[in-house]
Design an enzyme around this catalytic site. Structure first.
Site, PDB file in Angstrom:
ATOM      1  N   GLU A 122       6.428  -0.323 -10.448  1.00 36.65           N
ATOM      2  CA  GLU A 122       5.507   0.779 -10.183  1.00 36.65           C
ATOM      3  C   GLU A 122       6.171   1.950  -9.474  1.00 36.65           C
ATOM      4  OE1 GLU A 122       4.767  -2.414  -9.767  1.00 36.65           O
ATOM      5  OE2 GLU A 122       3.222  -2.672 -11.307  1.00 36.65           O
ATOM      6  N   HIS A 178      -6.806  -8.332  -8.603  1.00 33.95           N
ATOM      7  CA  HIS A 178      -7.289  -7.612  -9.794  1.00 33.95           C
ATOM      8  C   HIS A 178      -8.660  -7.007  -9.538  1.00 33.95           C
ATOM      9  CE1 HIS A 178      -4.451 -10.680 -11.185  1.00 33.95           C
ATOM     10  NE2 HIS A 178      -4.148  -9.859 -12.169  1.00 33.95           N
TER      11      HIS A 178
END
Lengths: 414, 343
Positions: free
Chosen positions: B60, B129
């Site tokens: 990321e 998540h």
């Protein structure tokens, strides 16, 4: 039956790297293996990382006393050397004047690049206009090699009314899109991966421009270094990845960054990126290897990682005192000498320079820096003003100032 | 107009933007050939080619880092972070670099990029998540942070974000991808096909960043919400049979303070709800702004209904989620509050 070939120890212990010498000790660079100049081969530009594995452990060197030797010697003409020498002298003169200005209280902070002048200057001369460098704070040579106006640099150092960055940035964190000098962050390592992204954009657009990323050996420990190498490895964009190994990250010797077990150039092998280790105090080697990497990039052959072997002669910054952690005489003992002296001696031997010319050039450039400094002072200094206005602080956070910032500005009454 | 769910609307926004502007590039983990784990980029690589739509390594900080370099070069990168929960390795690049580039370089460079991230829970995603980390971005000077609550806005706001000259953090409440989920997890999900905001304008549809939208109108109370909680709030209001202003903020920075103040001054009562954790959540900022600007109009203390200050749990998901029952209780409490009763 115990089948172990090696016996366990009674108690495990942690290895914490420690330099060979500390203040009071005799400088010792016996661990730095410096091969003879001219021995390193000049591989074809389309080589793979594995083809040139050896060059990541060796050292590309061209200057042998007063001669240029080996396969890399042909890349640098004497005009380029003279241009480089002048730029390096100017960098030195600029650094000396700004250190003085800091001591006089005209600014808060300064960072010199003494001993490392050849690297930024040599590489910039090997690049083309339109190429973008993502520098660290010790590459003022990238600007000065292009005759960037000293006045603008000094106004930034003084955070005065003519500071193009409007007082927002710490001194030395310049920005100039026009001169291919990306805005300096001040965070370490973050910009290495941005250079890769910039180069990817050039390739996506089908342009012919390349990027040059910069990082110190200390900051190769940051995860951004790995991010940059993995993206460079995957997309093979036109980028030169420069690791300036000046031996010291503030007080941490290069072993603390992992340099004990592997060279910084060798790290590129894990990513399949061709890499070389180069004498960063040898202007001819810097220029030649930079040109080689530049040509690779522009031929769409992808990234090159270069470790520049050098030594940080000065303190990390004006806030640092190296006598606390390394021998005072260490910089004198550095086996690769000083880049300005070495290039000067070479040019004198070639009949393209003389002691008189050198002295005259030093004096002339010192005067140029002094004149620019005096001019900058008329626009203000940090201690004496005038400084950029308080309203400047609120501007440019966004392209258009949002209402919440307008309210805050009104609250401050500016 | 076309009927779309939120995934299709987001894809349509990128398709539209890529069609008119060659500078727009789209990348992230699994977004290329496969079209993204939520299918938001499906078909884009085939249509626009591999150099404009591509897969990235699982990194990321690299995704955001190269996006900044590309944006500084002059492209318009749209980076996908697969789940908002994964953004943290890229957080330094967003906070220290993208957000400050324009300011620190006095406009010499800027980073007009969009970071798209699915956020929020209700999908049994557990703590990695389900997060809603919007307040980590609204706290940073130089970023815009937006959260659409329906397909029409999702398209219009994503196009506006791509065209914006500043970095935009674009959250996608993933529980809304397939329908206007109102928190009644034990009931069947209604589809966007039957919802007026599932009608998405064709072509270049743009919703300005910084304008809230009133989703229902009434004098009893003001509900300040965004993302999934818009639909939870509407359900709560309906079930209580009250008349409330449900203000969908849509954009947190820049914030439509005027719409907030107008509504609270009218109703005199305010409940703030979000899925993110309570402490230092964006609700705290909203609450402070309401008391700062509407104090003399308030008839009851402001209440916040949010996720708890715990990691987002797996099995206990619906105890964590600020659903309609918790919201109704808070609304009731604020409506019933009078100085006499409190004394």
């Amino acid at each position: 039956m115990d089948r172990r070939r090696i016996k366990p120890v009674e108690a495990l212990s942690l290895h914490v790297p420690e330099p060979l010498v500390r203040p009071g000790d005799k400088p010792d660079f016996s661990h730095v293996d410096i091969p003879e100049p001219g021995k390193a081969r000049r591989p074809p530009e389309n080589c793979t990382a594995m083809d040139i594995r050896d060059l990541a452990r060796g050292v590309v060197r061209v200057l042998d006393g007063n001669r240029a030797v080996g396969e890399w010697a042909q890349d640098t003409d004497l005009d380029t050397c003279v241009k480089g020498l002048r730029a390096m002298i100017k960098v030195r003169a600029y650094d000396e004047r700004m250190l003085l200005a800091q001591r006089q209280g005209k600014t808060s902070f300064y960072m010199q690049c003494k001993g490392e002048e050849a690297i930024a200057v040599g590489q910039r001369l090997a690049l083309q206009p339109g190429d973008m460098c993502f520098p660290t704070y010790r590459q003022q040579g990238l600007l000065i090699a292009q005759d960037y106006p000293l006045l603008e640099m000094i106004c930034q150092i003084f955070s005065n009314s003519h500071d193009t960055l409007r007082g927002r940035q710490l001194p030395v964190l310049y920005s100039s899109k026009e001169y291919g000098f990306f805005s300096l962050s001040g965070n370490l390592g973050t910009q290495f991966v941005q250079a890769v992204g910039w180069a990817m954009a050039s390739a996506i657009e089908g342009n012919d421009r390349i990027a040059s990323g910069w990082i110190g050996e200390g900051s190769t420990a940051e995860s951004d270094f790995h991010s940059a190498l993995v993206f460079a490895s995957v997309y093979k964009p036109p980028v030169i990845l420069n690791v300036v190994n000046n031996q010291w990250a503030i007080s941490s010797f290069q072993g603390v960054s992992g340099g004990e077990s592997i060279t910084f150039a060798e790290r590129a092998h894990g990513y399949g990126i061709p890499s070389l280790r180069v004498d960063g105090n040898d202007f001819l080697a810097v220029y030649a290897v930079s040109r080689w990497a530049e040509q690779r990039a522009r031929a769409n052959l992808g990234p090159t990682l270069i470790e520049w072997l050098t030594y940080r002669v000065g303190p990390h910054s004006t806030s640092d005192d190296p006598s606390q952690y390394r021998p005072k005489e260490e910089s004198e003992a550095w086996p690769l000498g000083h880049p300005i002296e070495r290039l000067k001696n070479y040019l004198i031997a070639q009949g393209r320079w003389s002691e008189e010319q050198h002295e005259q050039t030093v004096a002339e450039l010192q005067q140029e820096v002094l004149d620019a400094t005096r001019k900058a002072e008329t626009y203000g200094t940090l201690d004496d003003g005038p400084m950029p206005s308080a309203t400047d602080m609120f501007e440019g956070v966004y392209k258009e100032m949002p209402d919440h910032l307008k309210r805050q500005r009104q609250k401050l009454g500016v | 107009m076309a009927r779309m769910n939120m995934i299709e609307a987001i894809r349509d926004a990128m398709d539209t933007a890529m069609g008119v502007d060659k500078r727009v590039v789209v990348f992230g983990e699994d977004v290329g050939y496969y079209g993204g784990v939520f299918r938001c980029t499906q078909g884009l690589q085939k249509k626009y080619g591999k150099s404009r739509v591509f897969d990235t390594p699982i990194n990321e900080s690299g995704i955001i880092g190269v996006a900044i370099g590309m944006a500084a070069y002059g492209l318009r990168p749209v980076a996908e972070i697969q789940f908002a929960d994964y953004v943290y390795p890229g957080y330094d690049q967003i906070v220290s670099e993208a957000a400050r580039l324009r300011h620190r370089s006095a406009g010499d460079f800027s980073a007009p990029l969009v970071v798209r991230m699915p956020c929020g829970g209700g999908i049994h995603g557990g703590q990695t998540h389900s997060q809603s980390p919007e307040a980590l971005f609204t706290h940073v000077a130089g970023l815009k942070t937006v959260i659409p609550s329906n397909p029409s806005d999702a398209k219009g706001m994503l196009i506006a974000a791509i065209e914006d000259d500043d970095p935009v953090i674009y959250f996608e409440p993933k529980r809304l991808y397939n329908g206007p989920f109102d928190g009644h997890h034990d009931q069947p999900l209604t589809s966007w096909r039957n919802h007026p905001l599932g009608e998405v304008p064709d072509g270049h549809h743009r919703v300005a960043l910084g304008e809230a939208a009133l989703r229902s109108e009434g004098d009893d109370i003001t509900l300040l919400v965004y993302g999934t909680l818009v639909h939870v709030a509407l359900a709560a209001v309906r079930e209580l049979g009250i008349a409330a202003d449900v203000l969908d903020l849509r954009s947190l920075i820049p914030l439509d303070l005027e719409a907030i103040v107008r509504s609270v001054k009218k109703t005199g009562r305010c409940v703030i709800a979000h899925e993110a954790t309570l402490t230092s959540g964006f609700g705290a900022e909203l609450s402070a702004l309401v008391q700062e600007h509407c104090f003399w109009h308030l008839e009851a203390p402001i209440e916040r209904v949010t996720g708890w200050d715990t990691p987002y749990p797996h099995a206990q998901e619906w105890y964590y989620f600020p659903g309609p029952e918790r919201l109704k209780k808070a609304i009731r409490h604020v409506l019933d509050a009078t100085p006499a009763k409190q004394s």
